[in-house]
Motif scaffolding. Structure first.
Motif, PDB file in Angstrom:
ATOM      1  N   VAL A 165      19.821  54.166  78.039  1.00 53.68           N
ATOM      2  CA  VAL A 165      19.276  55.799  77.967  1.00 53.68           C
ATOM      3  C   VAL A 165      18.467  54.279  79.296  1.00 53.68           C
ATOM      4  N   LEU A 166      18.438  55.186  79.968  1.00 49.21           N
ATOM      5  CA  LEU A 166      17.828  55.068  81.459  1.00 49.21           C
ATOM      6  C   LEU A 166      16.796  55.973  81.740  1.00 49.21           C
ATOM      7  N   THR A 167      15.840  55.557  82.072  1.00 48.45           N
ATOM      8  CA  THR A 167      14.611  56.795  82.176  1.00 48.45           C
ATOM      9  C   THR A 167      13.257  56.100  83.479  1.00 48.45           C
ATOM     10  N   PRO A 168      12.746  57.141  83.981  1.00 47.89           N
ATOM     11  CA  PRO A 168      11.795  56.493  85.097  1.00 47.89           C
ATOM     12  C   PRO A 168      11.273  55.414  85.068  1.00 47.89           C
ATOM     13  N   ASP A 225      16.778  62.160  90.940  1.00 47.93           N
ATOM     14  CA  ASP A 225      15.698  61.358  90.778  1.00 47.93           C
ATOM     15  C   ASP A 225      16.289  60.351  90.679  1.00 47.93           C
ATOM     16  N   CYS A 226      18.315  60.307  89.866  1.00 48.46           N
ATOM     17  CA  CYS A 226      18.676  59.175  89.563  1.00 48.46           C
ATOM     18  C   CYS A 226      19.386  58.176  90.554  1.00 48.46           C
ATOM     19  N   ASP A 227      19.072  57.001  90.305  1.00 48.95           N
ATOM     20  CA  ASP A 227      19.587  55.677  90.758  1.00 48.95           C
ATOM     21  C   ASP A 227      20.828  55.177  91.367  1.00 48.95           C
ATOM     22  N   GLN A 228      20.178  56.207  92.662  1.00 50.55           N
ATOM     23  CA  GLN A 228      21.778  56.272  93.453  1.00 50.55           C
ATOM     24  C   GLN A 228      22.725  55.212  93.443  1.00 50.55           C
ATOM     25  N   ASP A 229      22.404  54.089  93.789  1.00 54.00           N
ATOM     26  CA  ASP A 229      22.976  52.845  93.838  1.00 54.00           C
ATOM     27  C   ASP A 229      23.332  52.448  93.430  1.00 54.00           C
ATOM     28  N   LEU A 230      22.803  52.076  91.436  1.00 52.29           N
ATOM     29  CA  LEU A 230      23.501  52.429  90.463  1.00 52.29           C
ATOM     30  C   LEU A 230      24.730  52.455  90.159  1.00 52.29           C
ATOM     31  N   ARG A 231      24.967  53.714  90.378  1.00 53.58           N
ATOM     32  CA  ARG A 231      25.798  55.152  90.381  1.00 53.58           C
ATOM     33  C   ARG A 231      26.782  53.511  90.822  1.00 53.58           C
ATOM     34  N   ASN A 232      26.514  54.037  92.015  1.00 52.34           N
ATOM     35  CA  ASN A 232      27.651  53.765  92.421  1.00 52.34           C
ATOM     36  C   ASN A 232      28.181  52.156  92.436  1.00 52.34           C
ATOM     37  N   LEU A 246      22.619  57.334  64.116  1.00 52.56           N
ATOM     38  CA  LEU A 246      23.043  56.500  65.367  1.00 52.56           C
ATOM     39  C   LEU A 246      23.596  54.999  65.110  1.00 52.56           C
ATOM     40  N   GLN A 247      23.331  54.207  63.688  1.00 52.62           N
ATOM     41  CA  GLN A 247      23.641  52.823  63.756  1.00 52.62           C
ATOM     42  C   GLN A 247      25.194  52.830  62.925  1.00 52.62           C
ATOM     43  N   SER A 248      25.236  53.986  62.454  1.00 53.39           N
ATOM     44  CA  SER A 248      27.109  54.291  61.323  1.00 53.39           C
ATOM     45  C   SER A 248      28.039  54.085  62.427  1.00 53.39           C
ATOM     46  N   HIS A 249      27.869  53.551  64.026  1.00 54.74           N
ATOM     47  CA  HIS A 249      28.784  53.677  64.988  1.00 54.74           C
ATOM     48  C   HIS A 249      28.737  52.389  65.624  1.00 54.74           C
ATOM     49  N   LEU A 250      28.110  52.062  65.326  1.00 54.71           N
ATOM     50  CA  LEU A 250      27.518  50.027  65.725  1.00 54.71           C
ATOM     51  C   LEU A 250      27.537  50.071  67.247  1.00 54.71           C
ATOM     52  N   ASN A 251      27.025  51.132  67.559  1.00 50.24           N
ATOM     53  CA  ASN A 251      26.575  51.572  68.685  1.00 50.24           C
ATOM     54  C   ASN A 251      25.188  50.993  69.118  1.00 50.24           C
ATOM     55  N   LEU A 252      25.234  50.141  70.680  1.00 55.28           N
ATOM     56  CA  LEU A 252      23.730  49.425  71.200  1.00 55.28           C
ATOM     57  C   LEU A 252      23.188  50.818  71.572  1.00 55.28           C
ATOM     58  N   VAL A 253      22.093  50.584  71.605  1.00 52.54           N
ATOM     59  CA  VAL A 253      21.298  51.998  72.315  1.00 52.54           C
ATOM     60  C   VAL A 253      19.825  50.960  72.957  1.00 52.54           C
ATOM     61  N   CYS A 254      20.713  50.912  74.162  1.00 49.43           N
ATOM     62  CA  CYS A 254      19.476  49.713  75.129  1.00 49.43           C
ATOM     63  C   CYS A 254      18.911  50.768  76.187  1.00 49.43           C
ATOM     64  N   ARG A 255      17.458  50.593  76.846  1.00 50.29           N
ATOM     65  CA  ARG A 255      16.481  50.884  77.679  1.00 50.29           C
ATOM     66  C   ARG A 255      16.990  49.511  78.750  1.00 50.29           C
ATOM     67  N   LEU A 256      17.340  50.438  79.433  1.00 51.87           N
ATOM     68  CA  LEU A 256      16.727  49.922  81.382  1.00 51.87           C
ATOM     69  C   LEU A 256      15.809  50.572  82.255  1.00 51.87           C
ATOM     70  N   LEU A 257      14.956  50.111  82.936  1.00 48.59           N
ATOM     71  CA  LEU A 257      14.155  50.601  83.724  1.00 48.59           C
ATOM     72  C   LEU A 257      14.241  50.562  85.143  1.00 48.59           C
ATOM     73  N   LEU A 258      14.611  51.711  85.730  1.00 48.82           N
ATOM     74  CA  LEU A 258      15.185  51.244  87.505  1.00 48.82           C
ATOM     75  C   LEU A 258      14.313  51.979  88.141  1.00 48.82           C
ATOM     76  N   GLU A 259      14.061  51.618  89.195  1.00 48.70           N
ATOM     77  CA  GLU A 259      13.184  52.143  90.546  1.00 48.70           C
ATOM     78  C   GLU A 259      14.335  52.804  91.573  1.00 48.70           C
ATOM     79  N   LYS A 260      14.192  54.003  91.340  1.00 54.88           N
ATOM     80  CA  LYS A 260      15.300  54.438  92.832  1.00 54.88           C
ATOM     81  C   LYS A 260      14.547  54.278  94.180  1.00 54.88           C
ATOM     82  N   LYS A 261      14.930  53.778  95.177  1.00 53.47           N
ATOM     83  CA  LYS A 261      14.820  53.067  97.152  1.00 53.47           C
ATOM     84  C   LYS A 261      13.832  55.368  97.563  1.00 53.47           C
TER      85      LYS A 261
END
Length: 127
Positions: free
Chosen positions: A85-88, A26-33, A112-127
């Protein structure tokens, strides 16, 4: 917005190494490419043990413990590397609410924050 524009907005650059976790059909192959084309490198699989510039975490509601995956992702991530973090998309099987991701990660803020990492969420629509 197309996959190339999404990758540009995510800030990936040539030569970056990306750890990919949770790849399924179910992962977005266009994004991966687009990511492969932009970085010019192959994805590192979740079982690899090398330092990476970013983590791409495909996550679904029934995938288990998100915090465990995030903490595991930190193990090989550079100090300033983001975890994406990518979710359906809403209404699709496995969708996870942004508030759920935030709540789960805030429970373990120090890890999680001790490493100052950015945790994000992006909604993608699989075609």
């Amino acid at each position: 917005m197309g996959a190339d524009q999404v990758v540009d907005r995510m800030g990936f650059a040539q030569g970056q190494i990306i750890l990919e976790v949770g790849l399924k059909s179910d992962c977005d192959q266009d994004l991966r490419n687009s990511l492969l084309q932009k970085t010019g490198t192959e994805f590192i699989e979740g079982s690899a043990h090398e330092v990476v510039d970013s983590v791409l975490l495909w996550w679904r509601d029934d995938d288990g413990d998100l915090v465990d995956e995030l903490v595991d992702a930190l193990t090989f991530l550079t100090e300033d590397g983001p975890i994406w973090v990518l979710t359906p998309k809403v209404g699709r099987p496995g969708h996870v609410e942004a508030s759920d991701i935030q709540d789960r990660s805030e429970e373990h803020t120090s890890e999680l924050q001790s490493h100052l990492n950015l945790v994000c969420r992006l909604l993608l629509e699989k075609k």
